[in-house]
Each structure stands twice: as C-alpha cells, then as structure tokens.
Design a protein around this motif. Sequence first.
Motif, PDB file in Angstrom:
ATOM      1  N   ILE A 189       0.878  -1.152   0.000  1.00  0.00           N
ATOM      2  CA  ILE A 189       0.000   0.000   0.000  1.00  0.00           C
ATOM      3  C   ILE A 189       0.924   1.212   0.000  1.00  0.00           C
ATOM      4  N   LEU A 190       0.730   2.100  -0.950  1.00  0.00           N
ATOM      5  CA  LEU A 190       1.575   3.280  -1.086  1.00  0.00           C
ATOM      6  C   LEU A 190       0.790   4.512  -0.663  1.00  0.00           C
ATOM      7  N   GLY A 191       1.461   5.414  -0.004  1.00  0.00           N
ATOM      8  CA  GLY A 191       0.738   6.581   0.455  1.00  0.00           C
ATOM      9  C   GLY A 191       1.636   7.742   0.796  1.00  0.00           C
ATOM     10  N   TRP A 192       1.008   8.808   1.211  1.00  0.00           N
ATOM     11  CA  TRP A 192       1.693  10.025   1.619  1.00  0.00           C
ATOM     12  C   TRP A 192       1.293  10.373   3.055  1.00  0.00           C
ATOM     13  N   TYR A 193       2.296  10.719   3.833  1.00  0.00           N
ATOM     14  CA  TYR A 193       2.105  11.260   5.163  1.00  0.00           C
ATOM     15  C   TYR A 193       2.780  12.624   5.186  1.00  0.00           C
ATOM     16  N   ARG A 194       2.438  13.429   6.174  1.00  0.00           N
ATOM     17  CA  ARG A 194       3.096  14.720   6.303  1.00  0.00           C
ATOM     18  C   ARG A 194       3.361  15.022   7.767  1.00  0.00           C
ATOM     19  N   VAL A 213      -3.152   4.512  -1.155  1.00  0.00           N
ATOM     20  CA  VAL A 213      -3.858   3.779  -2.205  1.00  0.00           C
ATOM     21  C   VAL A 213      -3.267   2.383  -2.309  1.00  0.00           C
ATOM     22  N   SER A 214      -4.150   1.407  -2.422  1.00  0.00           N
ATOM     23  CA  SER A 214      -3.706   0.027  -2.581  1.00  0.00           C
ATOM     24  C   SER A 214      -3.443  -0.274  -4.056  1.00  0.00           C
ATOM     25  N   ARG A 215      -2.859  -1.427  -4.308  1.00  0.00           N
ATOM     26  CA  ARG A 215      -2.610  -1.815  -5.685  1.00  0.00           C
ATOM     27  C   ARG A 215      -3.924  -1.956  -6.464  1.00  0.00           C
ATOM     28  N   GLY A 216      -4.984  -2.316  -5.750  1.00  0.00           N
ATOM     29  CA  GLY A 216      -6.288  -2.467  -6.378  1.00  0.00           C
ATOM     30  C   GLY A 216      -7.043  -1.169  -6.567  1.00  0.00           C
ATOM     31  N   GLY A 217      -6.495  -0.067  -6.030  1.00  0.00           N
ATOM     32  CA  GLY A 217      -7.120   1.230  -6.241  1.00  0.00           C
ATOM     33  C   GLY A 217      -7.944   1.758  -5.083  1.00  0.00           C
ATOM     34  N   SER A 218      -8.023   1.006  -4.010  1.00  0.00           N
ATOM     35  CA  SER A 218      -8.751   1.507  -2.843  1.00  0.00           C
ATOM     36  C   SER A 218      -7.966   2.649  -2.219  1.00  0.00           C
ATOM     37  N   THR A 219      -8.682   3.711  -1.854  1.00  0.00           N
ATOM     38  CA  THR A 219      -8.020   4.895  -1.322  1.00  0.00           C
ATOM     39  C   THR A 219      -8.509   5.227   0.083  1.00  0.00           C
ATOM     40  N   ILE A 250      -5.287  11.081  -4.661  1.00  0.00           N
ATOM     41  CA  ILE A 250      -4.165  10.174  -4.840  1.00  0.00           C
ATOM     42  C   ILE A 250      -4.495   9.207  -5.974  1.00  0.00           C
ATOM     43  N   SER A 251      -3.494   8.883  -6.768  1.00  0.00           N
ATOM     44  CA  SER A 251      -3.673   7.911  -7.838  1.00  0.00           C
ATOM     45  C   SER A 251      -2.420   7.047  -7.927  1.00  0.00           C
ATOM     46  N   ARG A 252      -2.573   5.922  -8.615  1.00  0.00           N
ATOM     47  CA  ARG A 252      -1.469   4.961  -8.668  1.00  0.00           C
ATOM     48  C   ARG A 252      -1.365   4.391 -10.071  1.00  0.00           C
ATOM     49  N   ASP A 253      -0.160   4.377 -10.588  1.00  0.00           N
ATOM     50  CA  ASP A 253       0.141   3.748 -11.873  1.00  0.00           C
ATOM     51  C   ASP A 253       0.895   2.460 -11.570  1.00  0.00           C
ATOM     52  N   ASN A 254       0.199   1.340 -11.628  1.00  0.00           N
ATOM     53  CA  ASN A 254       0.825   0.070 -11.262  1.00  0.00           C
ATOM     54  C   ASN A 254       1.930  -0.331 -12.241  1.00  0.00           C
ATOM     55  N   ALA A 255       1.804   0.059 -13.489  1.00  0.00           N
ATOM     56  CA  ALA A 255       2.835  -0.282 -14.474  1.00  0.00           C
ATOM     57  C   ALA A 255       4.164   0.378 -14.115  1.00  0.00           C
ATOM     58  N   LYS A 256       4.093   1.573 -13.567  1.00  0.00           N
ATOM     59  CA  LYS A 256       5.293   2.307 -13.172  1.00  0.00           C
ATOM     60  C   LYS A 256       5.569   2.198 -11.675  1.00  0.00           C
ATOM     61  N   ASN A 257       4.651   1.554 -10.958  1.00  0.00           N
ATOM     62  CA  ASN A 257       4.737   1.482  -9.495  1.00  0.00           C
ATOM     63  C   ASN A 257       5.000   2.850  -8.894  1.00  0.00           C
ATOM     64  N   THR A 258       4.197   3.778  -9.338  1.00  0.00           N
ATOM     65  CA  THR A 258       4.335   5.180  -8.942  1.00  0.00           C
ATOM     66  C   THR A 258       2.985   5.696  -8.478  1.00  0.00           C
ATOM     67  N   ILE A 259       3.025   6.521  -7.443  1.00  0.00           N
ATOM     68  CA  ILE A 259       1.807   7.180  -6.999  1.00  0.00           C
ATOM     69  C   ILE A 259       1.951   8.680  -7.182  1.00  0.00           C
ATOM     70  N   TYR A 260       0.803   9.313  -7.311  1.00  0.00           N
ATOM     71  CA  TYR A 260       0.745  10.758  -7.508  1.00  0.00           C
ATOM     72  C   TYR A 260      -0.235  11.348  -6.498  1.00  0.00           C
ATOM     73  N   LEU A 261       0.072  12.527  -6.037  1.00  0.00           N
ATOM     74  CA  LEU A 261      -0.823  13.236  -5.138  1.00  0.00           C
ATOM     75  C   LEU A 261      -1.092  14.611  -5.736  1.00  0.00           C
ATOM     76  N   GLU A 262      -2.307  14.780  -6.235  1.00  0.00           N
ATOM     77  CA  GLU A 262      -2.729  16.073  -6.746  1.00  0.00           C
ATOM     78  C   GLU A 262      -3.293  16.876  -5.586  1.00  0.00           C
ATOM     79  N   MET A 263      -2.685  18.023  -5.314  1.00  0.00           N
ATOM     80  CA  MET A 263      -3.092  18.851  -4.189  1.00  0.00           C
ATOM     81  C   MET A 263      -3.651  20.161  -4.725  1.00  0.00           C
ATOM     82  N   ASN A 264      -4.928  20.368  -4.487  1.00  0.00           N
ATOM     83  CA  ASN A 264      -5.607  21.580  -4.950  1.00  0.00           C
ATOM     84  C   ASN A 264      -6.100  22.392  -3.753  1.00  0.00           C
ATOM     85  N   SER A 265      -6.417  23.648  -4.011  1.00  0.00           N
ATOM     86  CA  SER A 265      -6.930  24.542  -2.968  1.00  0.00           C
ATOM     87  C   SER A 265      -6.039  24.495  -1.741  1.00  0.00           C
ATOM     88  N   LEU A 266      -4.750  24.596  -1.959  1.00  0.00           N
ATOM     89  CA  LEU A 266      -3.800  24.467  -0.857  1.00  0.00           C
ATOM     90  C   LEU A 266      -3.952  25.603   0.138  1.00  0.00           C
TER      91      LEU A 266
END
Length: 116
Positions: A34-39, A52-58, A70-86
Amino acid sequence: QVQLVESGGGLVQAGGSLRLSCAASGNSFSIRSILGWYRQAPGKQRELVAAVSRGGSTNYGDSVKGRFTISRDNAKNTIYLEMNSLKPEDTAVYYCNAYGADWNYWGQGTQVTVSS
C-alpha cells in the motif's frame, strides 16, 4: 528493501496546486505495498494524507478530503498526489510510504510550503 523516490514539492501560494510523485522500486514488496503520503509539520505528529492500494482503494486524512487526490500507476509502481486549494496549514514535509503485512518503508521527504 524498497526504495521510494519523491518529487514535486515546492512553494505555492494559498489556493494553488501542486503534484507530488513517488516512484517505488526494489523487491516484490514494492509492488504489493500500500503506497501513500504522510506529512509532518514542525512540532506536530506525522499524519496520514492519503494512501492507495494496488487495487485502487483509497484512504484520505480528514483535512484533505475533497482537495487532494491520490492515484497509482501500477505499471510504473508510482503514486501521484494532486493537491488543490492548498492552505497554509498544508505546509509540511511530505513523506512517501510503502507498507505491507510486515514491512514499512519511508522516503526522504519533500517540503511543501504554502504561503498566505
């Protein structure tokens, strides 16, 4: 061993947006994690931002729901965090995390600063 390489932090004005990326590599744990972001802000405990899990559960922290995605590209094993209205209170070091049944790895962290 899992290596986590983060990118995308920086300085932004309140109301702006940023995107963080975290690429996981190493052994098979990275794929199964399970990949994620903490702060962590100065003087505060580290808190969950999103995961986000490999299956897409967030899962999202309450303070970012509706603003961060949060989103996950399993092919690249990369996650992204789009942060809006910061908001200034989003200012912190953001850490990528990979965990599983009996492992838990952290990235080196990337600074996000939101000016008012």
